[in-house]
Design an enzyme around this catalytic site. Structure first.
Site, PDB file in Angstrom:
ATOM      1  N   TYR A   1      -5.510   0.684  -9.182  1.00 48.24           N
ATOM      2  CA  TYR A   1      -4.884   0.771  -7.866  1.00 48.24           C
ATOM      3  C   TYR A   1      -4.913  -0.583  -7.155  1.00 48.24           C
ATOM      4  O   TYR A   1      -3.898  -1.038  -6.626  1.00 48.24           O
ATOM      5  CB  TYR A   1      -5.611   1.823  -7.028  1.00 48.24           C
ATOM      6  CG  TYR A   1      -5.181   1.871  -5.577  1.00 48.24           C
ATOM      7  CD1 TYR A   1      -4.031   2.551  -5.193  1.00 48.24           C
ATOM      8  CD2 TYR A   1      -5.939   1.228  -4.596  1.00 48.24           C
ATOM      9  CE1 TYR A   1      -3.641   2.587  -3.862  1.00 48.24           C
ATOM     10  CE2 TYR A   1      -5.556   1.268  -3.268  1.00 48.24           C
ATOM     11  CZ  TYR A   1      -4.406   1.947  -2.903  1.00 48.24           C
ATOM     12  OH  TYR A   1      -4.023   1.970  -1.593  1.00 48.24           O
TER      13      TYR A   1
ATOM     14  N   ALA B   1       2.504   1.823  -3.373  1.00 46.19           N
ATOM     15  CA  ALA B   1       1.561   2.312  -4.376  1.00 46.19           C
ATOM     16  C   ALA B   1       1.104   3.734  -4.077  1.00 46.19           C
ATOM     17  O   ALA B   1       0.893   4.534  -4.992  1.00 46.19           O
ATOM     18  CB  ALA B   1       0.353   1.380  -4.459  1.00 46.19           C
ATOM     19  N   GLU B   2       0.953   4.043  -2.798  1.00 45.28           N
ATOM     20  CA  GLU B   2       0.410   5.342  -2.421  1.00 45.28           C
ATOM     21  C   GLU B   2       1.431   6.475  -2.548  1.00 45.28           C
ATOM     22  O   GLU B   2       1.121   7.539  -3.078  1.00 45.28           O
ATOM     23  CB  GLU B   2      -0.101   5.297  -0.976  1.00 45.28           C
ATOM     24  CG  GLU B   2      -1.388   4.512  -0.788  1.00 45.28           C
ATOM     25  CD  GLU B   2      -2.601   5.241  -1.330  1.00 45.28           C
ATOM     26  OE1 GLU B   2      -2.477   6.414  -1.741  1.00 45.28           O
ATOM     27  OE2 GLU B   2      -3.676   4.628  -1.347  1.00 45.28           O
ATOM     28  N   SER B   3       2.629   6.259  -2.036  1.00 45.84           N
ATOM     29  CA  SER B   3       3.576   7.381  -1.936  1.00 45.84           C
ATOM     30  C   SER B   3       4.986   7.068  -2.394  1.00 45.84           C
ATOM     31  O   SER B   3       5.845   7.940  -2.356  1.00 45.84           O
ATOM     32  CB  SER B   3       3.660   7.847  -0.476  1.00 45.84           C
ATOM     33  OG  SER B   3       4.252   6.824   0.330  1.00 45.84           O
TER      34      SER B   3
ATOM     35  N   ILE C   1       0.837  -1.203   0.000  1.00 41.55           N
ATOM     36  CA  ILE C   1       0.000   0.000   0.000  1.00 41.55           C
ATOM     37  C   ILE C   1       0.870   1.250   0.000  1.00 41.55           C
ATOM     38  O   ILE C   1       0.637   2.188  -0.776  1.00 41.55           O
ATOM     39  CB  ILE C   1      -0.942   0.006   1.222  1.00 41.55           C
ATOM     40  CG1 ILE C   1      -1.983  -1.112   1.099  1.00 41.55           C
ATOM     41  CG2 ILE C   1      -1.643   1.364   1.357  1.00 41.55           C
ATOM     42  CD1 ILE C   1      -2.819  -1.309   2.357  1.00 41.55           C
TER      43      ILE C   1
END
Length: 212
Positions: free
Chosen positions: A196, A109-111, A106
């Protein structure tokens, strides 16, 4: 501390070539070199003498269509970032009974493991928390790595509980919001959300296969 002008110019050309393609509008991403040579990529200016600003570049096209921050880190810098936060991830994953490899996926993928990342919709930090979500999860400093990770894991654990411990549906809720998931009785038909979920699950499989 600053690079000599000639070295800075050369570094700018080299680094800019590593982080393509970019849009021309909104030159609000910054490329830094740490003292050990590691490259960092941030949407926020870093007031830290350990980092040399090499280039200011436009927003990557990927981030134009996603709430997450596009990842353009080098393999070396990404690995270093992951190691920096490994213990924190393990600690709070155990506390909230979440597979730490899923949390790693996560965050990637997020940051892209950039603690200062800010998306175009205002999500912030490693787990890209919206300010109101961060407040609800008890996060005082959204750019504090440990607080952000704890808050993000806590929120994701709530999504898992709400959606029958289905990680794919929980990821969709994390990305698009629980109301959207309820409206469509599953993963919403949003290109961003579908991509996502697949991206996070792909990273999750990579981390699991590596035995981390």
């Amino acid at each position: 501390m600053r690079l000599p002008v000639n070295l800075a110019a050369i570094a700018t050309l080299v680094v800019t070539s590593l982080f393509t393609p970019y849009t021309t509008a909104g030159s609000n991403y910054y490329v830094y070199r740490e003292q050990d040579g590691t490259l960092w990529y941030s949407s926020t200016k870093l007031a830290d003498e350990r980092f040399f600003l090499l280039a200011t570049v436009g927003r990557p096209r990927d981030s134009q269509r996603s709430g997450s921050v596009a990842c353009a880190a080098t393999t070396r810098s990404l690995s270093k970032r992951e190691q920096t936060h490994a213990r924190t991830i393990e600690r709070y994953s155990r506390e909230f009974q979440i597979d730490p490899n899923l949390v790693r996926a996560i965050i990637r993928a997020e940051s892209c493991y950039d603690r200062y990342a800010v998306s175009q919709v205002g999500a912030k930090g490693l787990m890209q928390l919206m300010p109101q979500t961060a407040t609800k999860m008890g996060v005082g400093d959204i750019f504090d790595a440990a607080e952000n990770i704890k808050g993000g894991i806590r929120y994701f654990s709530l999504m898992l509980s709400e959606f029958e411990n289905d990680p794919r549906i929980a990821l969709a809720a994390y990305n698009a919001g629980p109301m959207a998931v309820k409206k469509y009785s599953g993963i919403p038909p949003y290109e961003e959300t579908i991509e996502y979920v697949e991206r996070v699950m792909g990273y999750y499989q990579q981390y699991s296969a590596a035995g981390l």
